[in-house]
Design an enzyme around this catalytic site. Structure first.
Site, mmCIF file in Angstrom:
data_model
loop_
_atom_site.group_PDB
_atom_site.id
_atom_site.type_symbol
_atom_site.label_atom_id
_atom_site.label_comp_id
_atom_site.label_asym_id
_atom_site.label_seq_id
_atom_site.Cartn_x
_atom_site.Cartn_y
_atom_site.Cartn_z
ATOM 1 N N GLU A 44 28.005 -10.495 48.315
ATOM 2 C CA GLU A 44 27.230 -11.745 48.261
ATOM 3 C C GLU A 44 26.047 -11.682 49.232
ATOM 4 O O GLU A 44 24.931 -12.096 48.903
ATOM 5 C CB GLU A 44 28.133 -12.937 48.603
ATOM 6 C CG GLU A 44 27.386 -14.254 48.490
ATOM 7 C CD GLU A 44 28.183 -15.429 49.022
ATOM 8 O OE1 GLU A 44 29.402 -15.502 48.786
ATOM 9 O OE2 GLU A 44 27.568 -16.283 49.689
ATOM 10 N N SER A 92 38.830 -9.825 49.965
ATOM 11 C CA SER A 92 38.491 -11.219 49.680
ATOM 12 C C SER A 92 38.189 -11.917 50.995
ATOM 13 O O SER A 92 39.097 -12.196 51.783
ATOM 14 C CB SER A 92 39.658 -11.898 48.966
ATOM 15 O OG SER A 92 39.545 -13.296 49.064
ATOM 16 N N SER A 145 40.405 -16.444 44.803
ATOM 17 C CA SER A 145 40.385 -15.532 43.652
ATOM 18 C C SER A 145 41.798 -15.131 43.212
ATOM 19 O O SER A 145 41.982 -14.105 42.558
ATOM 20 C CB SER A 145 39.560 -14.286 44.005
ATOM 21 O OG SER A 145 39.894 -13.818 45.287
#
Ligand code: SF4
Length: 329
Positions: free
Chosen positions: A139, A235, A280
């Site tokens: 990201e 994550s 997620s």
């Protein structure tokens, strides 16, 4: 299943607390459904740049259905369909896709796209932008790629002393969507101490799902013996949940991909186990952890609600268009 558990007197004090909300956020849900529908509509293979979401079970499941995950676009044969992951991509990746005549479906979470727009606007106004986030995270790479000349990465308060800007009165900050809320506030405070005219983003960059899951894990952590966070190691929001649980007073907190990673010794002398999952993580993996605990004599979980969520994002427009043309909506 084996033998029923033998309960000792202390077992009467046992409890399992389950955070709510937990698991899938609107952006992850949309990204996973995007790949599933693309496979249905176009047929296998459908290529996906990077992990669609940071969960190894989700990725393995989609691979089983015909998705091919690649690191970069040069691994995708010309003319094929490629899905961009929920974490977003830089404009350079869009250019590469066009150059290779790839059909693209952009599953970037709209809340990540919002941060991209903020980066472009601050860059157009010629601000130096301090992007708070983790080096190497997809990201961050995507957001930084919107305005590489204007953006520099700040990983935490320790980086603040080394920041060099052109004009201290024209500095703005942005952040990755999945950081620890409390740590980010500390970093922003340290930046503002150096640059009192620091400009804030128009709204929170740390997304609602990250904030809600951190709030929820705090509720179930204070004084609890053990917190189990279900989520993959890459994550960011799952890793943050472990840190937040410990800061909130959990005696121990561990992240596991699924129940098979739970170490039996973690349960020694443990009365209260609290369970949550990252944004997620499919719910079946949480259910696996609850079954594991149940098999060892722990009672049914009690949900602790700290926020309600109802956000749903529409599928990417390019996919909706093709679904409509095929009469599939
Ligand atoms: S964690 Fe937040 S930013 Fe990331 S996909 Fe989910 S809603 Fe979007």
């Amino acid at each position: 299943m084996g033998m029923p558990p033998i309960l000792s007197p202390e077992d009467a004090d046992r409890a399992v607390l389950l955070a709510a909300p937990r698991g899938y956020c609107a952006g992850v849900d949309r990204a996973v459904i995007t790949v599933e529908k693309a496979l249905d509509l176009y047929g296998a293979p459908v290529y996906v740049r990077k992990q669609i979401v940071h969960n190894k079970h989700v990725v393995a499941d989609l691979e089983g259905r015909g998705a091919i995950f690649v690191e970069e676009l040069d691994e995708v044969p010309a003319g094929e369909t490629v899905v961009f992951s929920a974490h977003g991509v830089s404009p350079e990746v869009h250019r590469q896709a066009e150059a290779r005549s790839l059909k693209t479906i952009d599953a970037t979470c709209p809340l990540v796209t919002k941060v991209h727009h903020e980066a472009k606007r601050f860059a157009n106004e010629d601000y130096d932008i301090l992007l708070i986030g983790h080096a190497g995270h997809e990201e961050v790479e995507g957001t930084a790629g919107e305005a590489p000349e204007h953006i520099q990465l700040v990983q935490g308060p320790d980086d603040v002393a080394g920041i060099v800007v052109r004009d201290p009165s024209r500095v703005a900050w942005l952040s990755q969507t999945t950081l620890s809320v409390d740590e980010t506030l500390e970093t922003v405070a340290a930046i503002r101490e150096r640059f009192p005219e620091l400009l804030d983003p128009p709204s929170d960059d740390i997304c609602y799902a990250t904030q809600n899951r951190q709030l929820a894990v705090k509720e179930i952590s204070a004084g609890t013996d053990l917190v189990i966070v279900v989520g993959s190691g890459n994550s960011s929001n799952s890793v943050r949940l472990v840190e937040v649980a410990l800061e909130a007073g959990a005696h121990a907190a561990y992240r596991v991909d699924d129940a098979s990673e739970i170490d039996e010794t973690w349960l020694e002398g443990v009365s209260t186990v609290s369970v949550t999952s990252g944004a997620s993580v499919p719910e079946e993996l949480v259910n696996g952890v609850l079954s594991f605990l149940s098999d060892r004599g722990y009672p049914d979980a009690r949900a602790v609600h700290s926020a309600e969520e109802s956000l749903i994002f529409a599928l990417p427009p390019e996919l909706r268009r093709d679904l409509k043309a095929a009469g599939r909506v």
